[in-house]
Design a protein around this motif. Sequence first.
Motif, PDB file in Angstrom:
ATOM      1  N   ASN A   1       0.806  -1.226   0.000  1.00 10.93           N
ATOM      2  CA  ASN A   1       0.000   0.000   0.000  1.00 10.93           C
ATOM      3  C   ASN A   1       0.839   1.275   0.000  1.00 10.93           C
ATOM      4  OD1 ASN A   1      -2.502  -1.474   0.180  1.00 10.93           O
ATOM      5  ND2 ASN A   1      -1.990  -1.882   2.328  1.00 10.93           N
ATOM      6  N   LEU A   2       2.126   1.119  -0.190  1.00 14.54           N
ATOM      7  CA  LEU A   2       3.006   2.284  -0.159  1.00 14.54           C
ATOM      8  C   LEU A   2       2.784   3.167  -1.392  1.00 14.54           C
ATOM      9  CD1 LEU A   2       5.385   3.653   1.331  1.00 14.54           C
ATOM     10  CD2 LEU A   2       6.924   2.340  -0.135  1.00 14.54           C
ATOM     11  N   LYS A   3       2.737   4.470  -1.174  1.00 14.63           N
ATOM     12  CA  LYS A   3       2.614   5.433  -2.269  1.00 14.63           C
ATOM     13  C   LYS A   3       3.774   6.423  -2.192  1.00 14.63           C
ATOM     14  CE  LYS A   3      -2.450   5.247  -2.548  1.00 14.63           C
ATOM     15  NZ  LYS A   3      -3.710   6.036  -2.451  1.00 14.63           N
ATOM     16  N   VAL A   4       4.226   6.860  -3.359  1.00 15.50           N
ATOM     17  CA  VAL A   4       5.376   7.744  -3.443  1.00 15.50           C
ATOM     18  C   VAL A   4       4.995   8.997  -4.224  1.00 15.50           C
ATOM     19  CG1 VAL A   4       7.708   8.002  -4.397  1.00 15.50           C
ATOM     20  CG2 VAL A   4       7.043   5.862  -3.275  1.00 15.50           C
ATOM     21  N   ASN A   5       5.458  10.131  -3.752  1.00 17.46           N
ATOM     22  CA  ASN A   5       5.207  11.405  -4.441  1.00 17.46           C
ATOM     23  C   ASN A   5       6.130  11.504  -5.652  1.00 17.46           C
ATOM     24  OD1 ASN A   5       4.913  14.087  -5.240  1.00 17.46           O
ATOM     25  ND2 ASN A   5       4.727  14.842  -3.145  1.00 17.46           N
ATOM     26  N   PRO A   6       5.584  11.567  -6.864  1.00 19.24           N
ATOM     27  CA  PRO A   6       6.421  11.623  -8.063  1.00 19.24           C
ATOM     28  C   PRO A   6       6.808  13.039  -8.488  1.00 19.24           C
ATOM     29  CG  PRO A   6       4.144  11.447  -8.726  1.00 19.24           C
ATOM     30  CD  PRO A   6       4.149  11.514  -7.208  1.00 19.24           C
ATOM     31  N   GLY A   7       6.333  14.040  -7.723  1.00 18.58           N
ATOM     32  CA  GLY A   7       6.540  15.427  -8.112  1.00 18.58           C
ATOM     33  C   GLY A   7       7.894  15.960  -7.710  1.00 18.58           C
TER      34      GLY A   7
ATOM     35  N   CYS B   1       3.567   8.911   0.760  1.00 17.24           N
ATOM     36  CA  CYS B   1       2.705  10.039   0.411  1.00 17.24           C
ATOM     37  C   CYS B   1       1.281   9.533   0.214  1.00 17.24           C
ATOM     38  CB  CYS B   1       3.229  10.699  -0.857  1.00 17.24           C
ATOM     39  SG  CYS B   1       2.174  11.993  -1.510  1.00 17.24           S
ATOM     40  N   ASP B   2       0.328  10.060   0.972  1.00 19.04           N
ATOM     41  CA  ASP B   2      -1.048   9.550   0.941  1.00 19.04           C
ATOM     42  C   ASP B   2      -1.692   9.655  -0.438  1.00 19.04           C
ATOM     43  OD1 ASP B   2      -0.881   8.880   3.593  1.00 19.04           O
ATOM     44  OD2 ASP B   2      -1.812  10.740   4.306  1.00 19.04           O
ATOM     45  N   ASP B   3      -1.375  10.734  -1.162  1.00 17.04           N
ATOM     46  CA  ASP B   3      -1.989  10.916  -2.471  1.00 17.04           C
ATOM     47  C   ASP B   3      -0.982  10.708  -3.604  1.00 17.04           C
ATOM     48  OD1 ASP B   3      -0.491  13.116  -1.920  1.00 17.04           O
ATOM     49  OD2 ASP B   3      -1.959  14.582  -2.632  1.00 17.04           O
ATOM     50  N   GLY B   4       0.044   9.900  -3.340  1.00 24.29           N
ATOM     51  CA  GLY B   4       1.082   9.659  -4.323  1.00 24.29           C
ATOM     52  C   GLY B   4       0.756   8.518  -5.268  1.00 24.29           C
ATOM     53  N   ARG B   5       1.765   8.047  -5.982  1.00 21.40           N
ATOM     54  CA  ARG B   5       1.622   6.975  -6.954  1.00 21.40           C
ATOM     55  C   ARG B   5       1.859   5.627  -6.294  1.00 21.40           C
ATOM     56  NH1 ARG B   5       2.659   8.800 -12.201  1.00 21.40           N
ATOM     57  NH2 ARG B   5       2.158   6.654 -12.858  1.00 21.40           N
ATOM     58  N   ILE B   6       0.999   4.652  -6.615  1.00 16.25           N
ATOM     59  CA  ILE B   6       1.174   3.312  -6.072  1.00 16.25           C
ATOM     60  C   ILE B   6       2.356   2.633  -6.755  1.00 16.25           C
ATOM     61  CG2 ILE B   6      -1.256   3.070  -5.483  1.00 16.25           C
ATOM     62  CD1 ILE B   6      -1.508   1.267  -8.008  1.00 16.25           C
ATOM     63  N   LEU B   7       2.933   1.651  -6.073  1.00 15.90           N
ATOM     64  CA  LEU B   7       4.065   0.914  -6.632  1.00 15.90           C
ATOM     65  C   LEU B   7       3.654  -0.462  -7.143  1.00 15.90           C
ATOM     66  CD1 LEU B   7       6.737   1.787  -3.917  1.00 15.90           C
ATOM     67  CD2 LEU B   7       6.289   2.945  -6.083  1.00 15.90           C
TER      68      LEU B   7
ATOM     69  N   GLY C   1      -0.340  -7.726  -7.328  1.00 10.35           N
ATOM     70  CA  GLY C   1       1.076  -7.821  -6.976  1.00 10.35           C
ATOM     71  C   GLY C   1       2.016  -7.379  -8.072  1.00 10.35           C
ATOM     72  N   GLY C   2       1.491  -7.152  -9.257  1.00 13.29           N
ATOM     73  CA  GLY C   2       2.336  -6.710 -10.367  1.00 13.29           C
ATOM     74  C   GLY C   2       2.814  -5.280 -10.201  1.00 13.29           C
ATOM     75  N   HIS C   3       3.848  -4.930 -10.945  1.00 14.74           N
ATOM     76  CA  HIS C   3       4.400  -3.583 -10.857  1.00 14.74           C
ATOM     77  C   HIS C   3       3.468  -2.563 -11.495  1.00 14.74           C
ATOM     78  CE1 HIS C   3       8.855  -5.043 -10.454  1.00 14.74           C
ATOM     79  NE2 HIS C   3       8.062  -5.519  -9.519  1.00 14.74           N
ATOM     80  N   SER C   4       3.325  -1.423 -10.847  1.00 17.16           N
ATOM     81  CA  SER C   4       2.542  -0.324 -11.418  1.00 17.16           C
ATOM     82  C   SER C   4       3.346   0.330 -12.542  1.00 17.16           C
ATOM     83  CB  SER C   4       2.230   0.704 -10.343  1.00 17.16           C
ATOM     84  OG  SER C   4       3.419   1.382  -9.951  1.00 17.16           O
ATOM     85  N   SER C   5       2.681   1.168 -13.326  1.00 13.78           N
ATOM     86  CA  SER C   5       3.378   1.880 -14.396  1.00 13.78           C
ATOM     87  C   SER C   5       4.462   2.794 -13.829  1.00 13.78           C
ATOM     88  CB  SER C   5       2.377   2.690 -15.226  1.00 13.78           C
ATOM     89  OG  SER C   5       1.705   3.640 -14.403  1.00 13.78           O
ATOM     90  N   TYR C   6       4.234   3.344 -12.641  1.00 14.25           N
ATOM     91  CA  TYR C   6       5.231   4.206 -12.023  1.00 14.25           C
ATOM     92  C   TYR C   6       6.472   3.413 -11.623  1.00 14.25           C
ATOM     93  CZ  TYR C   6       7.468   7.410  -8.739  1.00 14.25           C
ATOM     94  OH  TYR C   6       8.382   8.204  -8.093  1.00 14.25           O
ATOM     95  N   LEU C   7       6.284   2.233 -11.057  1.00 15.97           N
ATOM     96  CA  LEU C   7       7.433   1.415 -10.662  1.00 15.97           C
ATOM     97  C   LEU C   7       8.193   0.920 -11.894  1.00 15.97           C
ATOM     98  CD1 LEU C   7       9.146   0.172  -8.513  1.00 15.97           C
ATOM     99  CD2 LEU C   7       7.520  -1.734  -8.331  1.00 15.97           C
ATOM    100  N   ILE C   8       7.488   0.652 -12.977  1.00 15.14           N
ATOM    101  CA  ILE C   8       8.160   0.276 -14.227  1.00 15.14           C
ATOM    102  C   ILE C   8       9.046   1.426 -14.700  1.00 15.14           C
ATOM    103  CG2 ILE C   8       7.776  -0.243 -16.670  1.00 15.14           C
ATOM    104  CD1 ILE C   8       5.247  -1.776 -15.798  1.00 15.14           C
ATOM    105  N   TYR C   9       8.522   2.652 -14.592  1.00 15.57           N
ATOM    106  CA  TYR C   9       9.308   3.833 -14.953  1.00 15.57           C
ATOM    107  C   TYR C   9      10.540   3.962 -14.065  1.00 15.57           C
ATOM    108  CZ  TYR C   9      10.596   8.794 -14.692  1.00 15.57           C
ATOM    109  OH  TYR C   9      11.289   9.971 -14.640  1.00 15.57           O
TER     110      TYR C   9
END
Length: 253
Positions: A14-20, A132-138, A143-151
């Motif tokens: 459930n971890l989210k990361v701020n991509p900004g 980050c609560d409103d960030g991008r999921i990983l 269980g697959g990688h999100s588009s952000y984690l692929i990036y």
Amino acid sequence: MSKIESLNNIDHENLKVNPGYSAELGDDVSSTVTFITEFSEVQKEYPILCRKDPDSGNYQAVVLFGLQKDENLYLSEVDPTRQKHHGWCAEYVPAALARGPFFIGVKRDSYNVKEDPRPVVQIDLAHPKARCDDGRILFQKNGGHSSYLIYITAVLNTINDGVSLTKSMFEAFNRYDLLEAVTIDVELLNKDRIKIKGFETVSTERLSNLSGDVLEELNKSGFLQAAYFMATSMSNVKKLIGWKNRKNSEGVK
């Protein structure tokens, strides 16, 4: 203090990361390292210079973001819907900054100590962009990688693949004495003067005087194109000067 963990879809489901990008997120830096594996993109928007790492003595390629200490002129607060990267005024963000809280670590299986260590994606949970609560999921729900984690993985590969290749590039540049000191001496519209020293760049004159055999060697390795990327990227200094003048005229500190 850093809090490093190897990324996985169980502990970080459930971890989210701020991509900004912003000064508050630690992006108010005037430069960062870059790698030959991204020169083709970097040279379109940033000046590429080089300098010796004071610790290792090895050359590093460096991109400039600003003309003064802790100044990043690429940070922008315009409408995020008009930006490819929220808070960043360019189409491409150099990998060393784009990676955010992520980096490549190594892991060795405890049951097979003879096995070579495997590269793994790690995250610093103490980084301001992590959690980050409103960030991008990983990770996706399956269980697959999100588009952000692929990036992010692609960004990390750019760094990982670029480290040794960039070192080889500078060995070739030094072998043929292609580097020369450069000083960026700027007088702004408000009459302030800025002088940036301590960097080097590729000498196009020395490059043009190389023998055919050497040019062929550099061309086959990809270093000839990289040399021209570095040399032509210096035209982006004019863009930084323009932005700096505009910032001063708007009274932005």
